[in-house]
Design a protein around this motif. Structure first.
Motif, PDB file in Angstrom:
ATOM      1  N   ALA A 117       0.998  -1.100   0.265  1.00 17.80           N
ATOM      2  CA  ALA A 117      -0.052  -0.251   0.533  1.00 17.80           C
ATOM      3  C   ALA A 117       0.576   1.187   0.470  1.00 17.80           C
ATOM      4  CB  ALA A 117      -0.672  -0.117   1.616  1.00 17.80           C
ATOM      5  N   LYS A 118       1.950   1.453   0.934  1.00 18.80           N
ATOM      6  CA  LYS A 118       2.418   2.486   0.663  1.00 18.80           C
ATOM      7  C   LYS A 118       3.651   2.832  -0.465  1.00 18.80           C
ATOM      8  CE  LYS A 118       6.373   4.042   3.402  1.00 18.80           C
ATOM      9  NZ  LYS A 118       7.780   3.947   4.250  1.00 18.80           N
ATOM     10  N   MET A 119       3.389   1.929  -1.331  1.00 18.19           N
ATOM     11  CA  MET A 119       4.149   2.012  -2.814  1.00 18.19           C
ATOM     12  C   MET A 119       3.232   2.479  -3.869  1.00 18.19           C
ATOM     13  SD  MET A 119       7.366  -1.465  -3.033  1.00 18.19           S
ATOM     14  CE  MET A 119       7.561  -0.712  -4.438  1.00 18.19           C
ATOM     15  N   ARG A 120       2.046   1.897  -3.609  1.00 23.92           N
ATOM     16  CA  ARG A 120       0.876   2.223  -4.564  1.00 23.92           C
ATOM     17  C   ARG A 120       0.503   3.532  -4.308  1.00 23.92           C
ATOM     18  NH1 ARG A 120      -0.971  -2.326  -3.315  1.00 23.92           N
ATOM     19  NH2 ARG A 120      -2.827  -1.689  -1.744  1.00 23.92           N
ATOM     20  N   TYR A 121       0.472   4.257  -2.938  1.00 20.68           N
ATOM     21  CA  TYR A 121       0.637   5.314  -2.824  1.00 20.68           C
ATOM     22  C   TYR A 121       1.556   6.744  -3.305  1.00 20.68           C
ATOM     23  CZ  TYR A 121      -0.180   9.886   0.409  1.00 20.68           C
ATOM     24  OH  TYR A 121       0.070  10.988   0.964  1.00 20.68           O
ATOM     25  N   GLU A 122       3.102   6.349  -2.781  1.00 18.82           N
ATOM     26  CA  GLU A 122       3.648   6.993  -3.035  1.00 18.82           C
ATOM     27  C   GLU A 122       3.701   6.766  -5.005  1.00 18.82           C
ATOM     28  OE1 GLU A 122       7.503   5.366  -1.992  1.00 18.82           O
ATOM     29  OE2 GLU A 122       6.953   5.862   0.201  1.00 18.82           O
ATOM     30  N   VAL A 123       3.808   6.252  -5.988  1.00 17.46           N
ATOM     31  CA  VAL A 123       3.091   6.827  -7.560  1.00 17.46           C
ATOM     32  C   VAL A 123       2.367   6.830  -7.643  1.00 17.46           C
ATOM     33  CG1 VAL A 123       2.600   4.388  -9.727  1.00 17.46           C
ATOM     34  CG2 VAL A 123       4.819   4.118  -7.445  1.00 17.46           C
ATOM     35  N   ARG A 124       1.010   6.436  -6.899  1.00 16.55           N
ATOM     36  CA  ARG A 124      -0.690   7.334  -7.176  1.00 16.55           C
ATOM     37  C   ARG A 124      -0.122   9.401  -7.017  1.00 16.55           C
ATOM     38  NH1 ARG A 124      -0.666   3.649 -10.750  1.00 16.55           N
ATOM     39  NH2 ARG A 124      -2.166   2.142  -9.886  1.00 16.55           N
ATOM     40  N   MET A 125       0.587   9.323  -5.699  1.00 17.55           N
ATOM     41  CA  MET A 125       0.690  10.858  -5.328  1.00 17.55           C
ATOM     42  C   MET A 125       2.219  11.688  -6.053  1.00 17.55           C
ATOM     43  SD  MET A 125      -1.987  11.131  -3.983  1.00 17.55           S
ATOM     44  CE  MET A 125      -3.722  10.118  -3.607  1.00 17.55           C
ATOM     45  N   LYS A 126       3.313  11.047  -6.576  1.00 21.30           N
ATOM     46  CA  LYS A 126       4.107  11.095  -6.926  1.00 21.30           C
ATOM     47  C   LYS A 126       4.010  12.575  -7.306  1.00 21.30           C
ATOM     48  CE  LYS A 126       8.021  10.405  -9.589  1.00 21.30           C
ATOM     49  NZ  LYS A 126       9.506   9.007 -10.779  1.00 21.30           N
ATOM     50  N   PRO A 127       3.434  12.840  -8.901  1.00 23.08           N
ATOM     51  CA  PRO A 127       2.856  14.189  -9.214  1.00 23.08           C
ATOM     52  C   PRO A 127       2.803  15.620  -7.997  1.00 23.08           C
ATOM     53  CG  PRO A 127       1.851  12.278 -10.188  1.00 23.08           C
ATOM     54  CD  PRO A 127       1.680  12.131  -8.694  1.00 23.08           C
ATOM     55  N   PHE A 128       2.896  15.228  -6.629  1.00 23.22           N
ATOM     56  CA  PHE A 128       1.689  15.968  -5.577  1.00 23.22           C
ATOM     57  C   PHE A 128       2.823  16.134  -4.751  1.00 23.22           C
ATOM     58  CE2 PHE A 128      -2.360  14.014  -7.518  1.00 23.22           C
ATOM     59  CZ  PHE A 128      -1.890  14.559  -8.460  1.00 23.22           C
ATOM     60  N   LEU A 129       4.068  15.051  -4.885  1.00 16.25           N
ATOM     61  CA  LEU A 129       5.017  15.296  -3.588  1.00 16.25           C
ATOM     62  C   LEU A 129       5.496  16.227  -2.883  1.00 16.25           C
ATOM     63  CD1 LEU A 129       6.133  11.282  -3.498  1.00 16.25           C
ATOM     64  CD2 LEU A 129       4.703  12.195  -2.479  1.00 16.25           C
ATOM     65  N   GLY A 130       6.249  16.778  -4.218  1.00 18.14           N
ATOM     66  CA  GLY A 130       7.266  18.376  -4.165  1.00 18.14           C
ATOM     67  C   GLY A 130       5.937  19.779  -3.610  1.00 18.14           C
ATOM     68  N   ILE A 131       4.834  19.515  -3.896  1.00 18.41           N
ATOM     69  CA  ILE A 131       3.772  20.517  -3.924  1.00 18.41           C
ATOM     70  C   ILE A 131       3.673  20.985  -2.700  1.00 18.41           C
ATOM     71  CG2 ILE A 131       1.535  21.586  -4.495  1.00 18.41           C
ATOM     72  CD1 ILE A 131       3.502  20.701  -7.384  1.00 18.41           C
ATOM     73  N   GLY A 132       3.969  22.059  -1.970  1.00 20.05           N
ATOM     74  CA  GLY A 132       3.195  22.656  -1.068  1.00 20.05           C
ATOM     75  C   GLY A 132       1.743  22.999   0.152  1.00 20.05           C
ATOM     76  N   LEU A 133       1.801  23.311  -1.094  1.00 19.99           N
ATOM     77  CA  LEU A 133      -0.135  24.020  -1.226  1.00 19.99           C
ATOM     78  C   LEU A 133      -0.911  23.440  -2.508  1.00 19.99           C
ATOM     79  CD1 LEU A 133      -0.593  27.287   0.147  1.00 19.99           C
ATOM     80  CD2 LEU A 133      -0.523  25.212   1.742  1.00 19.99           C
ATOM     81  N   PRO A 134      -2.175  22.713  -2.168  1.00 20.09           N
ATOM     82  CA  PRO A 134      -2.825  21.951  -1.105  1.00 20.09           C
ATOM     83  C   PRO A 134      -1.910  20.995  -0.387  1.00 20.09           C
ATOM     84  CG  PRO A 134      -3.833  20.870  -2.727  1.00 20.09           C
ATOM     85  CD  PRO A 134      -2.745  22.467  -3.361  1.00 20.09           C
ATOM     86  N   GLU A 135      -2.395  21.059   1.134  1.00 16.28           N
ATOM     87  CA  GLU A 135      -1.082  20.302   1.870  1.00 16.28           C
ATOM     88  C   GLU A 135      -1.623  18.444   1.194  1.00 16.28           C
ATOM     89  OE1 GLU A 135       0.058  19.456   6.300  1.00 16.28           O
ATOM     90  OE2 GLU A 135      -1.669  20.534   6.272  1.00 16.28           O
ATOM     91  N   LEU A 136      -0.334  17.610   0.983  1.00 18.88           N
ATOM     92  CA  LEU A 136      -0.785  16.730   0.670  1.00 18.88           C
ATOM     93  C   LEU A 136      -0.980  15.996   1.859  1.00 18.88           C
ATOM     94  CD1 LEU A 136      -0.400  14.410  -1.361  1.00 18.88           C
ATOM     95  CD2 LEU A 136       2.133  13.334  -0.908  1.00 18.88           C
TER      96      LEU A 136
END
Length: 765
Positions: free
Chosen positions: A631-650
């Motif tokens: 689940a953690k790896m899938r979460y990182e893959v799906r949220m990869k485009p938003f990991l470096g974004i400050g707002l909105p908070e991930l």
């Protein structure tokens, strides 16, 4: 040296033997013999080498591998891989010859073809042309025609050098059937020249969208298109005057020449953004297609006039590839779609407002089937060719209108008079300087965004994942410029202790960038549903994140509205000018529409998230085995485009699981909440469907926009129906574990809307 001598030499080399003293049986060289049996294994005689058969051990070891497991030797480099390519293998060696085969086809170009054969060749060339438009290379399509190759080699500079029969006959002595074929081939090659030239001038993806490689062949660059159009028209007159053909045959041949002439004219005129005949030429071309479709049965194929051997003459390092065969039905369908899309894309030149322009481009690119690469490059050219928007506007005009509509209606920051102030101590001078800095920074990002929309659907999503970071950086830069502007605008902040104890400023530039960033983040998630990126058991999480982004956008709109439109929804005061009234009124329409659209998005997303959460609880969704991830790896893959974004908070993985699964809520409670959200989304879409083009900012594309909204409305309605069906099944089951219900997840393109995956529930008897 003539071609006959070259053929003799080629045949001689193919039959060459290293030992002329052998008898006929021993003179069969490797070039002339073919043994289907593999050669015996070499017998090694060395004290340091022990040969053994490892076939069984290799098979046993391969069977132990898991599906998808990869075994790679780190020392097997690219050099070894290329060295492993087999010479004399017909799949890898373009120079390989079968026994008795020669390098050339020895096609007789002095042969006079029948009119039926001319029709057959022309129709086959049209199929190859459409295959090229679909993304196949010229080497497997048009360049496989011996007649096309005859015209292009050597590169002609006049029409007299394009004759098929080069035995010395004058052009006037050319048979009429061969003149028809030559005129058509010339028009085809020149059409390819204009198409290829336009595609290369814009942004596209080689091998993924289109192959522009011409293999060092000239597509009649030295011959003017007007000469070819004149030859086509002259050939039509010759057909009219001749008595050699029946009336039906004349009409059939003329229809094909007219199609070629109109196609050539259309692609030559298409690059103009001011010609009034843009729509007319494409409409005229489309009108030729039905006549040709009705007469395809009159043609007689001539397969010998096409050859895969021509690839050996092309400047290419690729292994030989087979000829691409596209059916006539598919070719005509693609040409009809191309003409229809080309007629539609011209509408983009009618400018209404910046928001309507974005709506047009977005909806045009979402058409099914998606417009061809050539039409998409025309769209790019119309939008910002030569860095001039729509051929008549600057990027500054578009950006200023965007800011005026959203965050700066009737603002002094956009006043053109500021540019005329030359006194550094004047606040207007500093405002103009800061605004120009912002425009120069935002222009590239905005144009890249527009260019991204013009790509294929998969590439749009992939590029958006990277573009979000650019908009985040633009937002940070704009915040600094907003702070600098506060010193010159003397902005009076708002104090609201509920929100913050600090003074609240409008930050118009960064607010504009933040709104665009949120929209692209939503779009990235939505296109994931369209492209079937997510598995069924992931839909609940991704729809929850979509509603999270949409709610943030809705809240951001309310914040902007508080600073932009007086009294939260009125227009300018009565003493404002008519121009200021119009700008405030337009801003009010924008907030009303955008808030409604955001509410519809998060309502339906919330409903689907709750529905899929219930289906996951009830084990009604298929779960694929994932031996290589958790689940953690899938979460990182799906949220990869938003990991470096400050707002909105991930949202963290732990919080996401709690917010989506809601373990404290019962199944019936979750279904009730989902039903309420679906009903709210349905109401919002119904209101949207009644908006005028001006209110919905879809002028020029209202029909497409309305269809899109109605498809979303259908998705909301059937979401409510599915929720109701599942609820009844849960109540009927009581304390039983199994529910008498079947869930089906529609494939992309087969549901009500590509962005809304609505499961279909049916009761089991």
């Amino acid at each position: 040296m003539n071609s006959d001598n070259i053929t003799d030499i080629s045949n001689g080399l193919a039959n060459f033997s290293l030992n002329d003293n052998h008898d006929d049986a021993s003179q069969q060289s490797q070039f002339r013999s073919f043994d289907p049996e593999p050669p015996p294994a070499p017998i090694l005689h060395s004290q340091g080498v022990i040969a053994m058969d490892i076939t069984k051990q290799f098979i046993n070891a391969a069977q132990e591998l898991e599906l998808g497991q990869l075994v790679k030797d780190p020392y097997f480099t690219l050099f070894e891989a290329v060295g492993a390519l087999e010479i004399m293998d017909r799949k890898m060696d373009s120079g390989y010859l079968e026994p008795g085969e020669t390098m050339d086809d020895n096609y007789d170009f002095t042969l006079v073809l029948l009119p039926e054969e001319i029709i057959g060749i022309i129709d086959q060339l049209l199929c190859h042309e459409m295959a090229w438009h679909q993304g196949y290379p010229l080497s497997q399509t048009i360049f496989t025609s011996l007649y096309i190759d005859r015209i292009m080699m050597p590169a002609p500079v006049t029409l007299d050098q394009t004759l098929f029969d080069r035995s010395g006959n004058a052009p006037d002595e050319e048979p009429i059937t061969m003149q028809i074929l030559r005129a058509y081939c010339l028009g085809l090659i020149k059409t390819c020249f204009f198409v290829n030239d336009k595609v290369k001038a814009e942004h596209y993806y080689e091998e993924e969208d289109f192959v522009t490689h011409t293999y060092n062949r000239s597509l009649l660059d030295s011959i003017d298109h007007a000469e070819i159009v004149e030859l086509l028209d002259k050939t039509v007159k010759v057909i009219f005057a001749t008595d050699d053909f029946s009336q039906d045959m004349k009409k059939t041949l003329i229809a094909r020449l007219e199609l070629r002439s109109r196609f050539l004219t259309a692609v030559e005129v298409a690059t103009s953004r001011t010609s009034p005949a843009l729509k007319l030429v494409w409409t005229s071309l489309g009108n030729c297609i039905p006549r040709i479709k009705m007469s395809v049965d009159l043609g007689k194929p001539v397969p010998s006039s096409f050859s895969v051997k021509l690839q050996r003459k092309l400047a290419s390092t690729a292994p030989p590839r087979p000829i691409v065969h596209v059916s006539q039905e598919s070719a005509f369908e693609h040409l009809e779609n191309l003409c229809r899309d080309a007629v539609t894309v011209v509408e983009v030149l009618k400018y209404y407002d910046s928001r309507s322009l974005l709506t047009f481009v977005t909806l045009f690119q979402a058409r099914k089937p998606q417009p061809s690469v050539y039409v998409r490059t025309l769209l790019q050219h119309y939008l910002f060719g030569d860095m001039i928007m729509l051929g008549k506007m600057s990027i500054r005009q578009i950006l200023d209108e965007e800011l005026s509509t959203m965050t700066l209606p009737a603002s002094m920051l956009l006043d053109r008079i500021n540019d005329e102030v030359e006194v550094p101590s004047d606040p207007r001078f500093n405002i103009a300087t800061i605004m120009e800095t912002f425009r120069s920074r935002a222009a590239d990002t905005f144009i890249d965004y527009m260019r991204t929309i013009c790509q294929n659907r998969c590439r749009i999503r992939r590029t958006l994942c990277h573009a979000i970071t650019d908009w985040d950086n633009l937002q940070l830069d704009a915040e600094q410029l907003d702070v600098e502007l506060q010193a010159f605008t003397k902005e009076v902040p708002i104090f609201d202790e509920i929100i913050s104890t600090e003074p609240i400023y409008s930050f118009p530039l960064s607010s504009w960038a933040y709104y665009y960033k949120l929209g692209q983040m939503e779009w990235t998630v939505q296109m994931g549903f369209e492209l079937e990126v997510y598995q069924p058991d992931e839909l609940a999480d991704m729809y929850w994140y979509l509603q999270y982004l949409a709610r943030n956008r809705s809240q951001h709109l309310e914040r902007i509205r508080g600073f932009t439109v007086p009294n939260g929804g009125g227009i300018a005061a009565s003493d404002e000018s008519i121009h200021r009234h119009a700008e405030y009124g337009k801003a009010g329409l924008f907030f009303n529409f955008s808030s409604l659209e955001a509410a519809a998005t998060y309502g339906l997303a919330d409903a689907l998230s709750g529905l899929f959460t219930v289906l996951n609880r009830l084990s009604l969704l298929p779960k694929l085995p994932r031996p290589y991830g958790d689940a953690k790896m899938r979460y990182e893959v799906r949220m990869k485009p938003f990991l470096g974004i400050g707002l909105p908070e991930l949202v963290s993985l732990e919080n996401l699981k709690q917010l989506v699964e809601q373990p404290r809520q019962s199944i019936l409670d979750l279904l009730d909440l989902a039903a309420d959200s679906a009903a709210a989304a349905k109401k919002a879409f119904e209101i949207m469907s009644r908006l005028t083009p001006e209110e919905a900012f879809c002028q020029g594309s209202h029909a497409s926009w309305l269809k899109n909204v109605k498809d979303c409305l259908k998705a909301a309605i059937f979401t409510g129906i599915t929720i109701s069906t599942v609820r009844k099944a849960v109540i009927a089951a009581g304390n039983r574990v199994e529910l008498k219900i079947k869930i089906e997840i529609p494939e992309s393109g087969k549901g009500y809307h590509d962005w809304w995956v609505v499961p279909k529930a049916s009761s089991l008897a």
